[in-house]
Scaffold this active site. Structure first.
Site, PDB file in Angstrom:
ATOM      1  N   ASP A 296      81.233 -71.562 -37.436  1.00  0.00           N
ATOM      2  CA  ASP A 296      81.906 -72.801 -37.841  1.00  0.00           C
ATOM      3  C   ASP A 296      80.935 -73.975 -37.699  1.00  0.00           C
ATOM      4  O   ASP A 296      79.956 -74.028 -38.421  1.00  0.00           O
ATOM      5  CB  ASP A 296      83.199 -72.996 -37.058  1.00  0.00           C
ATOM      6  CG  ASP A 296      84.266 -71.967 -37.441  1.00  0.00           C
ATOM      7  OD1 ASP A 296      84.138 -71.350 -38.519  1.00  0.00           O
ATOM      8  OD2 ASP A 296      85.210 -71.768 -36.660  1.00  0.00           O
TER       9      ASP A 296
ATOM     10  N   LYS B 243      65.551 -67.197 -36.121  1.00  0.00           N
ATOM     11  CA  LYS B 243      66.672 -66.762 -35.285  1.00  0.00           C
ATOM     12  C   LYS B 243      67.667 -67.924 -35.156  1.00  0.00           C
ATOM     13  O   LYS B 243      67.472 -68.836 -34.358  1.00  0.00           O
ATOM     14  CB  LYS B 243      66.192 -66.330 -33.891  1.00  0.00           C
ATOM     15  CG  LYS B 243      65.413 -65.001 -33.898  1.00  0.00           C
ATOM     16  CD  LYS B 243      63.982 -65.217 -34.301  1.00  0.00           C
ATOM     17  CE  LYS B 243      63.191 -63.924 -34.348  1.00  0.00           C
ATOM     18  NZ  LYS B 243      62.734 -63.502 -33.058  1.00  0.00           N
TER      19      LYS B 243
ATOM     20  N   HIS C  79      61.459 -64.221 -39.643  1.00  0.00           N
ATOM     21  CA  HIS C  79      61.419 -64.298 -38.184  1.00  0.00           C
ATOM     22  C   HIS C  79      62.358 -65.361 -37.629  1.00  0.00           C
ATOM     23  O   HIS C  79      62.423 -65.578 -36.420  1.00  0.00           O
ATOM     24  CB  HIS C  79      59.978 -64.596 -37.741  1.00  0.00           C
ATOM     25  CG  HIS C  79      59.670 -64.219 -36.331  1.00  0.00           C
ATOM     26  ND1 HIS C  79      59.352 -65.150 -35.372  1.00  0.00           N
ATOM     27  CD2 HIS C  79      59.636 -63.014 -35.711  1.00  0.00           C
ATOM     28  CE1 HIS C  79      59.116 -64.531 -34.224  1.00  0.00           C
ATOM     29  NE2 HIS C  79      59.288 -63.242 -34.397  1.00  0.00           N
TER      30      HIS C  79
END
Length: 523
Positions: free
Chosen positions: A230, A225, A223
């Site tokens: 870079d 995110k 889950h």
């Protein structure tokens, strides 16, 4: 956005519950079953309310605040804020607030993602629950393909690497899915692209074979995110899907030119990727050589190996940051601020601290849970805690702390109409009604304890939008601006704490400009 007071929601709760059940056409049996479950839950909750007086002891029963182990120092920013105990658990990253930007809309998030992908030269790292299959998601894939193509055709070819981490069950749902969206990249750039699919070790054996799609996702998910380009990092609760790019309200923070933080999250995603299944160009999956299989191998051995892999990343980064701190503020070549200015070094002063909080209960990693409970416990009288979640299902420990501690709470949750499951077919369509029921039961406890002036509930409503934002803001006593926020993937519910892999960051800042940004980020 319009927020409705919870008192009205509570008063209308039973009516709303029945009305939402009525939205299940042709399913009277399901509606009746949900109604009976509602009554049973209500009775069980009423019996549990006998423990209410014990809520007054919640601060005493919660974990003690981890103490800062090193002594205060007048030459370094030691003790500049009272949350430095967090660095006993995770690495502490000091940055300038000028490197932190709070995003406000799905469109801004989407455009920034595309721009960052196009500009990336060394690495793109993306961790999400899934990648959608619509035209906007295809735009992201096309951006990745174009950037990879340019890296091959450049006069001085770069070593650009793309690493994508998704959940196996959610990413494999349906004939067209996350895997089929990414296969062309794998097939064309096999040396530069890695796609890892996390499979929970708790879904195995006959249970795995019998549990259908969608239902198997309730057992446990990847889950996290995190979107990284870079040395730039976006932390969010948003998935890679069209609604999250258009009309699904979430939260997002952009950390620009923060190489140490980017390195940490690259290593974290690599670690979870190493204990995940690797997507191949023919749409099969394989385990990393030498790794225990997540659902065919021994569960205890797999979880032990995964714990070591992830904790090695956390502990090594924590050690590096401690050494950097010692070299910067305690080394023999320590410069004063005047010396630094005289040398022409114009780097902005550190006024903001970032702490990555990881929760992976299947691997016995509970850092986010410890920190969140401690923050709720230590919030002093007169402080304000703003809390928001798209799915109101706080763990019992979190509810006890909200009801039994001293700070004032303002809790924002999705009204049924902006819940992502509103109007869904089948059992999923009853989910908003279930959250209404949980909200109503919680507010009944608030009123039963006479806490309705201290604990306030509001519902988010916005026509044509859904609501997925989650997070915490801490306002010290007497302050109109927050000094700390939590932002990332956790929903503060049972699944976030016990089943899924989660990550968020605690941002602590002395900058009034950034505090104002955080305050305005309250939905």
């Amino acid at each position: 956005m319009a927020a409705a007071a919870a008192a009205a929601a509570a008063a209308a709760g039973p009516v709303f519950w029945r009305r939402l059940l009525g939205l299940l056409p042709g399913r009277p049996g399901l509606a009746a079953l949900l109604g009976r479950l509602s009554d049973r839950l209500g009775r069980n909750r009423d019996r549990r309310r006998r423990r209410s007086p014990w809520l007054l002891l919640a601060p005493l029963l919660s974990p003690a605040v981890p103490q800062v182990t090193s002594p205060p120092c007048c030459l370094c920013p030691e003790g500049v804020h009272r949350f430095q105990w967090i660095r006993n658990l995770v690495p502490e990253f000091g940055v300038s607030s000028s490197h932190v930007r709070v995003l406000s809309s799905p469109a801004e998030f989407f455009e920034l993602m595309k721009g960052q992908i196009k500009a990336a030269q060394r690495r793109v790292v993306m961790a999400s629950l899934y990648l959608g299959t619509g035209p906007l998601e295809q735009e992201l894939v096309d951006c990745l393909e174009s950037t990879l193509e340019k890296s091959l055709q450049a006069k001085f070819p770069s070593d650009l690497k793309v690493s994508i981490l998704l959940d196996f069950t959610r990413g494999s749902r349906g004939r067209k899915n996350s895997r089929t969206m990414l296969l062309p990249l794998l097939q064309r750039f096999p040396e530069q692209v890695r796609v890892s699919l996390f499979h929970t070790p708790n879904l195995r054996g006959l249970f795995r074979l019998l549990l259908p799609e969608r239902f198997n996702e309730t057992v446990g998910l990847q889950h996290i995110k995190v979107y990284l380009f870079d040395d730039n990092v976006i932390l969010s609760g948003a998935n890679l899907s069209d609604s999250y790019f258009t009309n699904r309200q979430d939260r997002y923070v952009f950390l620009q030119d923060c190489p140490e933080i980017a390195d940490f999250f690259t290593e974290l995603v690599d670690a979870v990727g190493d204990v995940s299944l690797q997507l191949q160009g023919d749409d099969t999956v394989q385990v990393v050589e030498g790794m225990v299989h997540p659902y065919k191998g021994d569960r205890a051995a797999y979880c032990k190996a995964a714990n070591k892999r992830v904790m090695d990343v956390i502990n090594s980064a924590r050690t590096r940051q401690q050494m950097l701190h010692a070299q910067t503020f305690h080394g023999d070549s320590l410069w004063t601020q005047e010396d630094t200015a005289a040398s022409g070094d114009r780097r902005p002063a550190l006024d903001t601290w970032i702490y990555p909080l990881i929760q992976m209960k299947p691997f016995e990693i509970q850092i986010d849970e410890i920190v969140t409970e401690t923050l709720l416990t230590e919030a002093e009288r007169g402080a304000k805690v703003f809390l928001t979640t798209g799915y109101f299902n706080l763990t019992q420990a979190y509810m006890d702390l909200v009801l039994g501690t001293r700070a004032e709470y303002q809790i924002l949750l999705a009204s049924p109409e902006v819940n992502g499951f509103f109007g869904a077919k089948g059992v999923a369509g009853a989910i908003p009604a279930a959250y209404v029921h949980i909200e109503r039961q919680f507010y009944r406890e608030v009123r039963g304890l006479g806490q309705q002036e201290r604990v306030r509930l509001q519902e988010y409503r916005r026509s044509g939008w859904t609501f997925h934002a989650k997070g915490l803001w801490l306002y010290p006593a007497g302050s109109s601006l927050p000094c700390l926020t939590l932002i990332g993937s956790p929903n503060f519910g049972y699944r976030s704490v016990h089943r899924d892999l989660e990550a968020q960051i605690a941002i602590v800042t002395e900058s009034r400009a950034l505090q104002q940004q955080l305050h305005q980020g309250w939905p």
